[in-house]
Design a protein around this motif. Structure first.
Motif, short mmCIF file in Angstrom:
data_model
loop_
_atom_site.label_atom_id
_atom_site.label_comp_id
_atom_site.label_asym_id
_atom_site.label_seq_id
_atom_site.Cartn_x
_atom_site.Cartn_y
_atom_site.Cartn_z
N ILE A 1 7.42 5.35 4.03
CA ILE A 1 6.27 4.55 3.56
C ILE A 1 5.99 3.43 4.56
CG2 ILE A 1 7.58 2.91 2.14
CD1 ILE A 1 5.54 3.31 -0.05
N HIS B 1 5.75 5.65 -3.88
CA HIS B 1 5.21 6.49 -2.81
C HIS B 1 3.91 7.16 -3.25
CE1 HIS B 1 5.08 9.75 0.21
NE2 HIS B 1 5.56 8.79 0.97
N ARG C 1 0.46 7.09 -1.42
CA ARG C 1 -0.09 8.32 -0.87
C ARG C 1 -1.42 8.70 -1.52
NH1 ARG C 1 -0.38 13.63 -1.91
NH2 ARG C 1 0.40 13.29 -4.02
#
Ligand SMILES: Nc1ncnc2c1ncn2[C@@H]1O[C@H](COP(=O)(O)OP(=O)(O)OP(=O)(O)O)[C@@H](O)[C@H]1O
Ligand SMILES: [Mg+2]
Length: 206
Positions: free
Chosen positions: A88, A185, A189
């Motif tokens: 990340i 995440h 994303r």
């Protein structure tokens, strides 16, 4: 623990600690000091902010300073270095100011009276919690302490709606931390808060 691969002047590479006001060079001692500071910050923040306080961008900085101001000069100030962790990459340092403006507009937009009023049902609370928590972590405004200060802010918001604070200790449980990182995440994303919301669901109660 050194989580980030970052080469900056805040970090003492020889001793593996962030350079601090107390001159502590032992990572374990520093970690323990930070824990004391966190406990104190919960107490100070609960005194400072009233039940119907509307949180602003300045409050976000003040809460971070309340937490780490005794240890670090940069507490409460936006970071100037880029940070990434495993898979990340957090907000580019140069964009933090703008993203925090957007964040605070979004926070205010949630605020008829307080962002988390007693009139909201649990589903609505969780939706707000996921968004506020997820966005703050992705922006990652400060050099360190983003996870802990975000949880503190979220606990203050929960308490405004008469909910209990989330169990801090869960975030130190390895299985939970893995799922938490996966959920963060997904926010990064896909701007998808659903995993974070499901994870928080059992931790949020009256
Ligand atoms: N690999 C990763 N994937 C997803 N999120 C991550 C990852 N690494 C860190 N994070 C997020 O960043 C936070 C850690 O940021 P930071 O080190 O600034 O805060 P902290 O308070 O020191 O950490 P912690 O939350 O672990 O106590 C974590 O709480 C998590 O939300
Ligand atoms: Mg950290």
């Amino acid at each position: 623990m050194v989580k980030y691969d970052v080469n900056d002047s805040y970090f003492d590479h020889k001793h593996g600690v962030l350079i601090n006001k107390l001159g502590i060079k032992d990572p374990e001692e520093l970690q323990s000091r930070e824990k004391d500071c966190l406990v104190k910050a919960y107490k100070k923040a609960a005194e400072k902010f009233s039940e119907n306080h509307v949180f602003s961008e300045k409050d976000v900085c003040d809460i971070h300073k309340l937490f780490l101001g005794d240890l670090y000069d940069w507490a409460g100030k936006y970071r100037t270095v880029d940070l990434s962790s495993e898979n990340i990459r957090f907000c580019h340092a140069a964009y933090i100011k703008n993203h925090m403006k957007d964040f605070s507009i979004a926070l205010e937009a949630l605020t008829p009276l307080t962002p988390f009023s007693e009139d909201l049902n649990k589903e609505q609370i969780l939706a707000r919690l996921g968004k506020i928590h997820g966005e703050l972590i992705i922006i990652h405004p400060f050099r360190d302490g983003n996870g802990r200060f975000t949880r503190l802010l979220c606990d203050l918001l929960l308490m405004q709606a008469n909910y209990l604070p989330m169990a801090v200790s869960e975030f130190y449980n390895t299985d939970f931390a893995k799922k938490y990182h996966e959920a963060i995440h997904e926010v990064w994303r896909a701007v998808d808060y659903s995993k974070l919301i499901s994870l928080f669901d059992p931790l949020v109660s009256r």
